[in-house]
Design a protein around this motif. Structure first.
Motif, PDB file in Angstrom:
ATOM      1  N   ALA A  49       0.889  -1.113  -0.087  1.00 23.92           N
ATOM      2  CA  ALA A  49       0.112  -0.046   0.051  1.00 23.92           C
ATOM      3  C   ALA A  49       0.820   1.099  -0.043  1.00 23.92           C
ATOM      4  O   ALA A  49       1.506   1.712   1.035  1.00 23.92           O
ATOM      5  CB  ALA A  49      -0.841   0.062   1.246  1.00 23.92           C
ATOM      6  N   ALA A  50       0.986   1.923  -0.980  1.00 22.44           N
ATOM      7  CA  ALA A  50       1.974   3.112  -1.374  1.00 22.44           C
ATOM      8  C   ALA A  50       1.114   4.264  -1.128  1.00 22.44           C
ATOM      9  O   ALA A  50       1.731   5.403  -1.258  1.00 22.44           O
ATOM     10  CB  ALA A  50       2.509   3.146  -2.835  1.00 22.44           C
ATOM     11  N   HIS A  51      -0.222   4.384  -0.976  1.00 17.14           N
ATOM     12  CA  HIS A  51      -1.112   5.259  -0.807  1.00 17.14           C
ATOM     13  C   HIS A  51      -1.056   5.669   0.716  1.00 17.14           C
ATOM     14  O   HIS A  51      -1.820   6.822   0.927  1.00 17.14           O
ATOM     15  CB  HIS A  51      -2.532   5.241  -1.272  1.00 17.14           C
ATOM     16  N   ILE A  52      -0.410   5.122   1.716  1.00 19.01           N
ATOM     17  CA  ILE A  52      -0.539   5.351   3.098  1.00 19.01           C
ATOM     18  C   ILE A  52       0.639   6.221   3.560  1.00 19.01           C
ATOM     19  O   ILE A  52       1.597   5.740   3.288  1.00 19.01           O
ATOM     20  CB  ILE A  52      -0.777   4.223   3.932  1.00 19.01           C
ATOM     21  N   ASP A  53       0.532   7.228   4.336  1.00 17.64           N
ATOM     22  CA  ASP A  53       1.838   8.002   4.672  1.00 17.64           C
ATOM     23  C   ASP A  53       2.174   7.699   6.063  1.00 17.64           C
ATOM     24  O   ASP A  53       1.512   6.614   6.819  1.00 17.64           O
ATOM     25  CB  ASP A  53       1.562   9.552   4.473  1.00 17.64           C
ATOM     26  N   LEU A  54       3.289   8.129   6.481  1.00 16.77           N
ATOM     27  CA  LEU A  54       3.811   7.677   7.676  1.00 16.77           C
ATOM     28  C   LEU A  54       2.739   8.141   9.020  1.00 16.77           C
ATOM     29  O   LEU A  54       2.591   7.276   9.854  1.00 16.77           O
ATOM     30  CB  LEU A  54       5.164   8.285   8.120  1.00 16.77           C
ATOM     31  N   ASP A  55       2.183   9.023   9.081  1.00 23.66           N
ATOM     32  CA  ASP A  55       1.129   9.393   9.924  1.00 23.66           C
ATOM     33  C   ASP A  55       0.194   8.378   9.856  1.00 23.66           C
ATOM     34  O   ASP A  55      -0.473   8.010  10.967  1.00 23.66           O
ATOM     35  CB  ASP A  55       0.766  10.966   9.859  1.00 23.66           C
ATOM     36  N   GLY A  56      -0.532   8.072   8.652  1.00 23.99           N
ATOM     37  CA  GLY A  56      -1.547   7.190   8.536  1.00 23.99           C
ATOM     38  C   GLY A  56      -1.214   5.980   8.894  1.00 23.99           C
ATOM     39  O   GLY A  56      -1.973   4.960   9.646  1.00 23.99           O
ATOM     40  N   ALA A  57      -0.220   5.157   8.764  1.00 26.11           N
ATOM     41  CA  ALA A  57       0.311   4.078   9.242  1.00 26.11           C
ATOM     42  C   ALA A  57       0.399   3.841  10.664  1.00 26.11           C
ATOM     43  O   ALA A  57       0.329   2.936  11.444  1.00 26.11           O
ATOM     44  CB  ALA A  57       1.568   3.821   8.786  1.00 26.11           C
ATOM     45  N   GLY A  58       0.479   4.676  11.210  1.00 26.09           N
ATOM     46  CA  GLY A  58       0.737   4.985  12.809  1.00 26.09           C
ATOM     47  C   GLY A  58      -0.779   4.963  13.654  1.00 26.09           C
ATOM     48  O   GLY A  58      -0.566   4.902  14.982  1.00 26.09           O
ATOM     49  N   ARG A  59      -1.742   4.808  12.772  1.00 22.44           N
ATOM     50  CA  ARG A  59      -3.020   4.399  13.735  1.00 22.44           C
ATOM     51  C   ARG A  59      -4.096   3.383  12.899  1.00 22.44           C
ATOM     52  O   ARG A  59      -5.219   3.764  12.372  1.00 22.44           O
ATOM     53  CB  ARG A  59      -3.950   5.748  13.556  1.00 22.44           C
ATOM     54  N   LEU A  60      -3.551   2.239  12.339  1.00 22.76           N
ATOM     55  CA  LEU A  60      -4.367   1.289  11.889  1.00 22.76           C
ATOM     56  C   LEU A  60      -4.546   0.193  12.429  1.00 22.76           C
ATOM     57  O   LEU A  60      -3.746  -0.187  13.308  1.00 22.76           O
ATOM     58  CB  LEU A  60      -3.428   0.979  10.381  1.00 22.76           C
ATOM     59  N   GLY A  61      -5.992  -0.273  12.512  1.00 21.28           N
ATOM     60  CA  GLY A  61      -6.268  -1.413  13.139  1.00 21.28           C
ATOM     61  C   GLY A  61      -5.520  -2.652  12.275  1.00 21.28           C
ATOM     62  O   GLY A  61      -5.459  -2.647  11.320  1.00 21.28           O
ATOM     63  N   ILE A  62      -5.218  -3.563  13.336  1.00 23.81           N
ATOM     64  CA  ILE A  62      -4.597  -4.870  12.993  1.00 23.81           C
ATOM     65  C   ILE A  62      -5.267  -5.890  13.688  1.00 23.81           C
ATOM     66  O   ILE A  62      -5.266  -5.928  14.755  1.00 23.81           O
ATOM     67  CB  ILE A  62      -2.976  -4.861  13.254  1.00 23.81           C
ATOM     68  N   ARG A  63      -5.696  -6.910  12.885  1.00 23.41           N
ATOM     69  CA  ARG A  63      -6.315  -8.156  13.446  1.00 23.41           C
ATOM     70  C   ARG A  63      -5.857  -9.583  12.690  1.00 23.41           C
ATOM     71  O   ARG A  63      -5.425  -9.466  11.679  1.00 23.41           O
ATOM     72  CB  ARG A  63      -7.758  -8.143  13.016  1.00 23.41           C
ATOM     73  N   THR A  64      -5.734 -10.352  13.630  1.00 20.41           N
ATOM     74  CA  THR A  64      -5.213 -11.800  13.264  1.00 20.41           C
ATOM     75  C   THR A  64      -6.428 -12.663  13.484  1.00 20.41           C
ATOM     76  O   THR A  64      -6.741 -12.628  14.552  1.00 20.41           O
ATOM     77  CB  THR A  64      -4.007 -12.038  13.950  1.00 20.41           C
ATOM     78  N   ARG A  65      -6.667 -13.575  12.495  1.00 17.22           N
ATOM     79  CA  ARG A  65      -7.582 -14.881  12.800  1.00 17.22           C
ATOM     80  C   ARG A  65      -7.052 -15.919  12.452  1.00 17.22           C
ATOM     81  O   ARG A  65      -6.290 -16.374  11.799  1.00 17.22           O
ATOM     82  CB  ARG A  65      -8.940 -14.518  11.859  1.00 17.22           C
ATOM     83  N   ILE A  66      -7.457 -17.055  13.380  1.00 15.69           N
ATOM     84  CA  ILE A  66      -7.008 -18.269  13.087  1.00 15.69           C
ATOM     85  C   ILE A  66      -8.519 -19.005  12.483  1.00 15.69           C
ATOM     86  O   ILE A  66      -9.629 -18.900  13.251  1.00 15.69           O
ATOM     87  CB  ILE A  66      -6.427 -19.143  14.294  1.00 15.69           C
ATOM     88  N   ASP A  67      -8.356 -19.564  11.354  1.00 15.84           N
ATOM     89  CA  ASP A  67      -9.757 -19.778  10.932  1.00 15.84           C
ATOM     90  C   ASP A  67     -10.630 -18.682  10.795  1.00 15.84           C
ATOM     91  O   ASP A  67     -10.384 -17.556  10.395  1.00 15.84           O
ATOM     92  CB  ASP A  67     -10.239 -21.257  11.424  1.00 15.84           C
ATOM     93  N   ASP A  68     -11.819 -18.778  11.385  1.00 16.42           N
ATOM     94  CA  ASP A  68     -12.679 -17.527  11.585  1.00 16.42           C
ATOM     95  C   ASP A  68     -12.630 -17.063  13.226  1.00 16.42           C
ATOM     96  O   ASP A  68     -13.412 -15.987  13.272  1.00 16.42           O
ATOM     97  CB  ASP A  68     -14.082 -18.200  11.566  1.00 16.42           C
ATOM     98  N   GLU A  69     -11.805 -17.178  13.945  1.00 17.45           N
ATOM     99  CA  GLU A  69     -11.732 -17.105  15.293  1.00 17.45           C
ATOM    100  C   GLU A  69     -10.416 -15.834  15.305  1.00 17.45           C
ATOM    101  O   GLU A  69      -9.693 -15.907  15.088  1.00 17.45           O
ATOM    102  CB  GLU A  69     -11.252 -18.068  16.280  1.00 17.45           C
ATOM    103  N   LEU A  70     -11.340 -14.546  15.839  1.00 15.94           N
ATOM    104  CA  LEU A  70     -10.410 -13.473  16.192  1.00 15.94           C
ATOM    105  C   LEU A  70      -9.485 -13.735  17.102  1.00 15.94           C
ATOM    106  O   LEU A  70      -9.813 -13.997  18.465  1.00 15.94           O
ATOM    107  CB  LEU A  70     -11.181 -12.372  16.375  1.00 15.94           C
TER     108      LEU A  70
END
Length: 280
Positions: A179-200
């Motif tokens: 994603a080259a459209h995200i600046d450094l400031d925007g990258a510092g407030r992104l939600g990040i989620r990991t799922r195993i199968d369908d479980e968060l």
């Protein structure tokens, strides 16, 4: 702009610009081929366009030099492992041979009984740089992608350094694109989620990093020259845990997308028998 590496039927790996339906453009869910690796210099559109569902996405970048990863960069993650956060970034290296792309299999080595996922934001470096001051860190960033810092946790606990625990082949999935459209400031407030199968399993935000991205770039470039295509893994939020053969792990980051990989056992990995590993 989203930049991907891909393979179309009967063709060699190529680079392209992804256009999603959510972008509202004229060519939803397609990839427009470009003439060369954009990290190597100027590129042009070739005029060839594919539907995304007709190509196989590859790791969007194969680091020419190194992957520098950051440990214990979220307070809650450090706590869940019984550690304290570090005053200075705690760094380690992963080999570029650990990189795989979306849909490729993470292989659980026979040497581990405790294979863990770690969803992370990855920074892709866009230019040669050394001793970058924090206020200029954004100038050296090409873009961002999703990463999974796969870890053999039992080996990590047993050994005083983490090269083997973090460095097996397939232990660094990257993707689905840069994603080259995200600046450094925007990258510092992104939600990040990991799922195993369908479980968060993980639900964090890059705003909770102990050492923000600009500080990491300044610290790392202070002792080693960063090259175009080098990757920095910025640490994982709380919620890490085991995964095993037959499961699927997905790392999703706001404004980027989702990186999904199945997990298989060492006995199921036939890459050598079939003439070599998958194109990465």
């Amino acid at each position: 702009m989203r930049i991907a590496r891909f393979v179309a039927a009967g063709a060699d790996p190529a680079y392209g610009i992804v256009e999603l339906a959510a972008d509202g453009g004229r060519h939803p869910d397609t990839i427009a081929a470009i003439s060369a690796d954009p990290l190597a210099g100027p590129v042009n559109f070739t005029g060839v366009r594919h539907r995304l569902d007709e190509v196989r996405l590859l790791a969007p970048v194969i680091p020419r030099s190194k992957i520098v990863a950051v440990a214990r960069n979220y307070v809650a993650h450090a706590a869940e492992l019984g550690d304290e956060v570090d005053r200075e970034p705690l760094l380690f290296l992963k080999p570029n041979t650990s990189v795989i792309g979306p849909g490729e299999s993470i292989v659980k080595p026979a040497e581990t009984d405790d294979l863990h996922y770690e969803g992370e934001l990855a920074v892709v470096i866009g230019r040669i740089c050394h001793q970058v001051p924090p206020e200029r860190a954004g100038e050296v960033v090409f873009g961002f992608t999703c990463a999974n810092d796969v870890t053999a946790r039992d080996i990590q606990r047993a050994e005083s350094q983490w090269t083997r625990a973090k460095g097996f082949d397939t232990f660094c999935p990257l993707g689905p694109w840069i994603a080259a459209h995200i600046d450094l400031d925007g990258a510092g407030r992104l939600g990040i989620r990991t799922r195993i199968d369908d479980e968060l399993r993980q639900d964090g935000n890059t705003a909770d990093m102990v050492h923000p991205i600009a500080e990491l770039i300044a610290c790392i470039s202070g002792f080693t020259t960063l090259l175009p295509g080098d990757v920095i893994l910025t640490g994982t939020p709380a919620g890490v845990g085991p995964m095993g053969p037959g499961q699927q792990v997905s790392v999703e980051i706001d404004s980027i997308g989702a990186l999904t990989n199945p997990v298989i056992g060492a006995d199921d990995d036939h890459s050598f028998a079939e003439g070599g590993p998958a194109v990465r």
